[in-house]
Structure formats: structure tokens, C-alpha cells
Scaffold this motif. Structure first.
Motif, PDB file in Angstrom:
ATOM      1  N   ASP A  77      -7.387  -1.150  16.976  1.00 36.59           N
ATOM      2  CA  ASP A  77      -8.046  -2.062  17.913  1.00 36.59           C
ATOM      3  C   ASP A  77      -8.621  -1.338  19.115  1.00 36.59           C
ATOM      4  OD1 ASP A  77      -7.158  -4.068  16.210  1.00 36.59           O
ATOM      5  OD2 ASP A  77      -5.273  -4.274  17.307  1.00 36.59           O
ATOM      6  N   LYS A 118     -11.104  -8.496  15.761  1.00 33.04           N
ATOM      7  CA  LYS A 118      -9.711  -8.417  16.179  1.00 33.04           C
ATOM      8  C   LYS A 118      -9.006  -9.752  15.996  1.00 33.04           C
ATOM      9  CE  LYS A 118     -10.318  -5.369  20.061  1.00 33.04           C
ATOM     10  NZ  LYS A 118      -9.963  -5.206  21.466  1.00 33.04           N
ATOM     11  N   ASP A 155       0.729  -5.084  -3.744  1.00 36.32           N
ATOM     12  CA  ASP A 155       0.792  -4.025  -2.745  1.00 36.32           C
ATOM     13  C   ASP A 155      -0.628  -3.532  -2.461  1.00 36.32           C
ATOM     14  OD1 ASP A 155       1.226  -1.736  -1.281  1.00 36.32           O
ATOM     15  OD2 ASP A 155       2.326  -0.668  -2.837  1.00 36.32           O
ATOM     16  N   LYS A 170       0.068 -14.758  -0.484  1.00 34.82           N
ATOM     17  CA  LYS A 170       0.216 -15.589   0.721  1.00 34.82           C
ATOM     18  C   LYS A 170      -1.139 -15.964   1.314  1.00 34.82           C
ATOM     19  CE  LYS A 170       4.840 -14.050   1.588  1.00 34.82           C
ATOM     20  NZ  LYS A 170       4.938 -13.242   0.380  1.00 34.82           N
ATOM     21  N   PHE A 208       8.068 -10.973  -5.659  1.00 36.43           N
ATOM     22  CA  PHE A 208       7.021 -10.760  -6.652  1.00 36.43           C
ATOM     23  C   PHE A 208       7.636 -10.502  -8.027  1.00 36.43           C
ATOM     24  CE2 PHE A 208       3.430  -8.988  -8.780  1.00 36.43           C
ATOM     25  CZ  PHE A 208       2.331  -9.493  -8.113  1.00 36.43           C
ATOM     26  N   ARG A 254       4.446   5.021   0.858  1.00 34.14           N
ATOM     27  CA  ARG A 254       4.344   4.642   2.256  1.00 34.14           C
ATOM     28  C   ARG A 254       5.701   4.251   2.825  1.00 34.14           C
ATOM     29  NH1 ARG A 254       3.017  -1.187   2.797  1.00 34.14           N
ATOM     30  NH2 ARG A 254       2.988  -2.036   0.701  1.00 34.14           N
ATOM     31  N   THR A 276      -2.364  -7.819  -5.388  1.00 36.45           N
ATOM     32  CA  THR A 276      -1.518  -8.897  -4.890  1.00 36.45           C
ATOM     33  C   THR A 276      -0.136  -8.373  -4.510  1.00 36.45           C
ATOM     34  OG1 THR A 276      -2.665 -10.296  -6.460  1.00 36.45           O
ATOM     35  CG2 THR A 276      -0.761 -11.246  -5.385  1.00 36.45           C
ATOM     36  N   ILE A 309       8.010  -4.432   0.500  1.00 34.07           N
ATOM     37  CA  ILE A 309       6.973  -5.365   0.123  1.00 34.07           C
ATOM     38  C   ILE A 309       7.603  -6.513  -0.628  1.00 34.07           C
ATOM     39  CG2 ILE A 309       4.850  -4.025   0.132  1.00 34.07           C
ATOM     40  CD1 ILE A 309       5.523  -3.012  -2.536  1.00 34.07           C
ATOM     41  N   ARG A 328       6.245   5.909  -8.912  1.00 36.70           N
ATOM     42  CA  ARG A 328       4.889   5.380  -9.006  1.00 36.70           C
ATOM     43  C   ARG A 328       3.871   6.363  -8.429  1.00 36.70           C
ATOM     44  NH1 ARG A 328       3.236  -0.138  -6.072  1.00 36.70           N
ATOM     45  NH2 ARG A 328       2.681   1.269  -4.394  1.00 36.70           N
ATOM     46  N   GLU A 334      -2.106  -1.975   0.077  1.00 38.18           N
ATOM     47  CA  GLU A 334      -2.311  -0.608   0.551  1.00 38.18           C
ATOM     48  C   GLU A 334      -2.073   0.399  -0.573  1.00 38.18           C
ATOM     49  OE1 GLU A 334      -0.003   0.521   3.994  1.00 38.18           O
ATOM     50  OE2 GLU A 334      -0.857   2.536   3.981  1.00 38.18           O
ATOM     51  N   GLY A 335      -1.012   0.158  -1.340  1.00 34.59           N
ATOM     52  CA  GLY A 335      -0.725   1.037  -2.471  1.00 34.59           C
ATOM     53  C   GLY A 335      -1.875   1.042  -3.464  1.00 34.59           C
ATOM     54  N   GLN A 355      -5.032   0.393  -2.885  1.00 35.89           N
ATOM     55  CA  GLN A 355      -6.195   1.066  -2.320  1.00 35.89           C
ATOM     56  C   GLN A 355      -6.052   2.585  -2.432  1.00 35.89           C
ATOM     57  OE1 GLN A 355      -6.580   1.321   1.807  1.00 35.89           O
ATOM     58  NE2 GLN A 355      -8.698   1.945   1.721  1.00 35.89           N
TER      59      GLN A 355
END
Ligand SMILES: Nc1ncnc2c1ncn2[C@@H]1O[C@H](COP(=O)(O)OP(=O)(O)OP(=O)(O)O)[C@@H](O)[C@H]1O
Ligand SMILES: [Mg+2]
Lengths: 267, 267
Positions: free
Chosen positions: A16, B83, B158, B34, A93, A84, B156, A89, A155, B160-161, B163
Motif C-alpha cells: 500500500d 486499496k 491455495d 469464500k 477444504f 510459504r 481455490t 490454509i 508439494r 498464492e501457492g 500462482q
């Protein structure tokens, strides 16, 4: 000739519009084992996010494999394995351990196709490496925090990356498994010819394992050999380490102690 | 059984089954990622589209699909570029499009009482072309989900994982927004704008209580959704109740029964 796998050139970055790390410059060469240390909120995860391309620097340049990771193709991304920090998470799921590790192969398999026998074998192989093959069919939610962590490491390894990035991988892993894990990493590094970047608060381990240390604390940044970075006043102060201990560790590494393939310090 | 002899009843049953399957399958992603609020926002933005369609005299479903899709894209783009929190953005667009809808209706001199049907659904008013559109969209959406099944699942689970591992998460995100907007809008005739989100959520929430396997859960959601649609429709027909509302009440009842049932069985 060593090849630069990662280079940060005067990098500033934050969220930001507010920079949380400033003027970071360092390079990582192929085969390096880099430990990133620093206090909570110092910007370690932020630095890793720039390596994966998840975060763009506000100033300066980040290159991974000679390219901007933010514009990596799927194949380029597959050269990176990333574990990460927040692994909590969504536990609701509906996914099994095996399916979760399989996700690491999704890019390689490609859209419109289903995993085949060879992919199943790779998944089991990766699970064996982290000693979780017995749990393959379990639901991810049925695992302990440390077990989950190992699944995520599997993974990150399943697609056989060249660069492995780990954000505090041993938090919540018991002492025996931590040791196992470090020797495992060292073995994998050799076997798979990996370059490893690892954030850790375990400074004494870092000093034994890695060949480069990067210290990140907002504007303060240091990068170099473990003995240089770890013997620095600021670094010791912030890491809460006793300087004597630190010196001892670094001396042990570079002094009389000889490291062999089966030496139990993991080096 | 003689009610099946009526063409409008047959059409209602076909449309109910199609939209039940469609919403439940999309609902799996909406619930696990979500995104319920964004789903609701998209459904409500369809109102502006419907009112515009009525005003300028184009097919309302088409107008609503385009309108809702544009709004979904705007929410997605502004989420990435500002933002302001996603929740707030959705709330803003949601109110804006409803307000636009009210203004459009105000312009429309031949005030159309159908609006109530759009808000709460009227399964008996389903036309031949509605059924065809619904069938086409169901087929297309299921084909897209089949093709990007792995990618959608990883995203759905993860984001970030996904990506970092090379999945084009931006593409998948906008694909998901597109799927949500199209499926919600074509289902509006059956369940209505206000109740559409219930349809995305309730069957999936039921299925989550019953299985921990992703694929089984998706199939089970579809079954529960169709059962509640058809049962709800039967009740609404027999007792002459509003169809959309009766279907949602039935689904909620099934959810309550499963919740209690699962608790009792686990004891
Ligand atoms: N997504 C975010 N949005 C806003 N600020 C953030 C975000 N992530 C991190 N920050 C801020 O950036 C700073 C650096 O955070 P970062 O997560 O990189 O620290 P860290 O060194 O990894 O800390 P830790 O040891 O706790 O993991 C912190 O002050 C944090 O509050
Ligand atoms: Mg961190």
C-alpha cells in the motif's frame, strides 16, 4: 564460472505504498544455500515474495534466472519450489495429502488433462522424501501442524525444481524431524542440484548449513558469508543470540570440524 | 403424476434440474474460496441489467448477463488495483447497480410487474428459450470446469501457492467471476436474484458435512441441489407457494436435517 540465479538491485518494496524493505542488493549463485535471518516483521517474507513474483518491487530490479519473476511463464515458474510461511490454509477444504502434493504437478500436466500413473509415482516419491508416504490417503485436516508442513515441502519438491524457497520450514516440526529435515535438505540439494533459500530463526542451524547469510531488517540489510554477517553487532543484537555462541558455531563450521557425507551436523 | 402432462411443469422441472446442478457446481468454488459475498453482489447487479433490458427492449437475460459480467470484471479489476477492501468494493457496486436498476425502472413508463418474478424467481414462467439458454450455459460451464478442473481446484485451495507454481491465477480468478456471473444470471428466472446466493451455498454446505473428497463433494452438492429444487417445486405447486422461496426453504431444511443427523451419528 558461477551463474547468478537471483539478483536484487537496489530493491525497495512494501504494501500500500509504504516500503517495508529498502535498498536491498544481493546475488544468489547456482548451488548456493542461503539463510535469510532477521527479526519478526523485518521483511524476510517480503523479500521471498519478490523472488516468486508475487510482489513487485516499488523501486529497483529483481531478476530470477535472468528474468523478472512477475512475468514468468508456467515453465519458468516450475523451476521454483516454494513453501510459504502461513500454511494454515483452509483446513476444511476437502483434499487428501496425495491430492495436495499432486497440485505441485498441475502446471506440468497442463489444463484439460488428468494426472497419470507417472505423476502418482512422483507424488509418492516426494512424500517418501519427507517421510509422509504412510499418510498419503489421509485428509489434510487430519494432520498435525508439523505433518502439514512436510506435505507442503513435498508439494514444493514434487516437480523437481532448481530453486527451493522455504519460509520458516521447520516451525512446528519436532526436534528430531528438524535434524532429519536439515540433513534431508542437504542431501536433496546435492542430489537435485538445488539452490536453496531458507528463512529461519534458527541461527545456530543457519550458521552450520548455509554458505551465505542475508540479514533483513527494514532499512538494514547485510549479505555475505555466515561468519561476516553473524559476527556483526547489529545482527546478533536483533537475533537475540549470544555472540560467543555464534562465534563458536561459525568457527566450528570453518575451523577444525571436518564435514563428511555422514557427519551428523547435516553439513 | 398428471401434472407432468403440462408443458409448463415439464419445462419447470428441466429448468430446475439444470440450474440446480449448475449453481451447486459453481457453488463449490464460491463456498471454498469464500466468495459468497461477491456471488451475492453479482446476482444483485443483474437487477440493473434486467431493468435496462426492459427499458431498452432487449432480451432481459442477455442484458443481465452482460451487465452482471461487466460488474464482476469491474469488481475483480478494482480489487487488484485499489486499496479499498474487496468487501467494501462489492458493497459499493452492489448498491450502485441496484440503484441504477431502480432508476431504469422509473424511466420505464409501462411499469412491469415482472420485476417481482426476477427478484424472487418464478419457475412456472420459464419459457422454451429459457430452457435452451440454461441448457447451453450448463453444458458450456461444465465443459469449462472440466477443462480447468485442476487449476480451479488449486486456485481455490491455495491461491498464492497456485500462482507461484505457474498457474495463471489472474486468468482463473476472472474465469471464475465469469462463471459465477453467467450461471447466477441464467438461474435468476428460477430462484430469483435475492435467493440465488442461497443456492450457491446451501447444497455445498450440506455436501461438505458428508464427504471430504473434492469430486464426491461436487457430485453430492449437485444431487442435493436438484433434490431440493424438485421437492421445493412440488411443495410450491401443491400448496400454491412462491416457487423460489419454497425451494430455498426446502434446501435449508435439508441442510438442518443433515447437520443434526451428522452430529447425532458422530456421538
Ligand atoms: N500483505 C501485507 N499488507 C500490508 N503489510 C504487510 C503485508 N505483509 C507484510 N506486511 C508488513 O511488512 C512488514 C514485513 O513483513 P514480512 O512478513 O516480510 O516480515 P518477516 O520478516 O517475514 O516477519 P516474520 O518473522 O514474522 O515472518 C511488516 O511490518 C508487516 O506488517
Ligand atoms: Mg515471514
Amino acid at each position: 564460472m558461477s551463474e547468478n540465479i537471483i539478483s536484487f538491485e537496489n530493491v525497495y518494496a512494501g504494501y500500500d505504498g509504504v516500503d517495508v524493505v529498502e535498498d536491498i542488493s544481493f546475488t544468489v549463485e547456482r548451488g548456493d544455500y542461503v539463510g535469510i535471518i532477521g527479526p519478526n516483521g523485518g521483511g524476510k517474507t517480503t523479500v521471498l515474495k519478490m523472488m516468486t513474483g508475487a510482489l513487485k518491487p516499488s523501486k529497483g530490479r529483481v531478476l530470477v534466472f535472468g528474468r523478472n519473476p512477475a512475468v514468468f511463464s508456467g515453465n519458468e515458474r516450475a523451476k521454483i519450489g516454494y513453501v510459504r510461511q502461513e500454511r494454515n490454509i483452509d483446513t476444511a477444504f476437502p483434499v487428501s495429502v496425495k491430492d495436495c502434493v499432486m497440485m505441485g504437478l498441475f502446471t506440468a500436466i497442463g489444463p484439460g488433462r488428468r494426472p497419470g500413473k507417472e505423476h502418482e509415482a512422483m507424488v509418492m516419491d516426494a512424500l517418501k522424501k519427507v517421510d509422509m508416504d504412510g499418510e498419503a490417503a489421509a485428509h489434510i485436516n487430519a494432520l498435525s501442524g508439523g505433518q502439514k508442513q512436510r506435505v507442503f515441502i513435498a508439494r514444493a519438491l514434487v516437480h523437481k525444481p532448481e530453486l527451493l524457497i522455504l519460509d520458516e520450514p521447520t516451525t512446528g516440526v519436532d526436534a528430531r524431524r528438524q535434524r532429519d529435515f536439515y540433513s534431508l535438505l542437504y542431501r536433496l540439494k546435492k542430489e537435485m542440484n538445488l539452490t536453496i533459500i531458507m528463512v529461519s530463526h534458527d541461527v545456530s542451524m543457519i550458521s552450520k548449513q548455509v554458505n551465505k547469510v542475508t540479514y533483513v531488517n527494514k532499512g538494514v540489510h547485510m549479505h555475505g558469508s555466515p561468519e561476516d554477517v553473524l559476527s556483526d553487532e547489529d545482527t546478533c543484537e536483533v537475533c537475540g543470540m549470544d555472540r560467543e555462541v555464534m562465534f563458536h558455531e561459525t568457527r566450528k563450521k570453518h575451523g577444525a570440524h571436518k564435514h563428511g557425507d555422514d557427519c551428523n551436523c547435516g553439513k | 403424476m398428471e401434472i407432468l402432462g403440462y408443458a409448463f411443469v415439464r419445462k419447470a422441472l428441466i429448468a430446475g434440474t439444470l440450474s440446480g446442478v449448475l449453481l451447486a457446481v459453481i457453488g463449490v468454488y464460491v463456498v471454498l474460496k469464500k466468495m459468497s459475498f461477491i456471488g451475492d453482489g453479482i446476482a444483485h447487479s443483474a437487477f440493473g441489467g434486467i431493468a435496462l433490458g426492459l427499458l431498452i427492449g432487449v432480451n432481459t437475460t442477455l442484458a443481465a448477463v452482460v451487465f452482471a459480467w461487466v460488474i464482476a470484471m469491474l469488481i475483480g479489476i478494482s480489487k487488484k488495483g485499489t486499496k479499498t477492501s474487496e468487501d467494501a468494493l462489492i458493497g459499493i457496486f452492489f448498491a450502485f447497480t441496484m440503484a441504477l436498476g431502480v432508476i431504469f425502472i422509473g424511466f420505464n413508463k409501462s411499469y412491469n410487474a415482472d420485476i417481482f418474478g426476477y427478484l424472487f424467481g418464478d419457475i412456472l414462467a420459464v419459457t422454451d428459450s429459457d430452457v435452451w439458454v440454461l441448457a447451453g450455459v450448463t453444458f458450456a460451464a461444465l465443459a469449462v470446469i472440466w477443462y480447468y478442473f485442476k487449476e480451479l481446484m488449486f486456485f481455490t485451495f491455495d491461491e498464492e501457492g497456485a500462482q507461484v507454481s505457474g498457474i495463471d491465477t489472474n486468468f482463473i480468478y476472472f474465469l471464475l467471476l465469469t462463471l459465477i456471473s453467467v450461471t447466477v444470471v441464467v438461474s435468476i428466472k428460477i430462484v430469483g436474484i435475492i435467493l440465488a446466493v442461497a443456492f450457491l451455498i446451501i447444497p455445498v454446505s450440506c455436501a461438505l458435512l458428508l464427504t471430504r473428497d473434492f469430486k464426491k463433494m461436487m457430485a453430492l452438492s449437485a444431487v442435493i441441489s436438484v433434490v431440493s429444487t424438485l421437492t421445493g417445486f412440488a411443495f410450491s405447486y401443491i400448496f400454491n407457494l412462491a416457487s423460489g422461496a419454497t425451494i430455498v426453504v426446502t434446501a435449508t431444511f435439508i441442510f438442518a436435517v443433515i447437520t443434526v443427523g451428522v452430529r447425532v451419528l458422530r456421538k
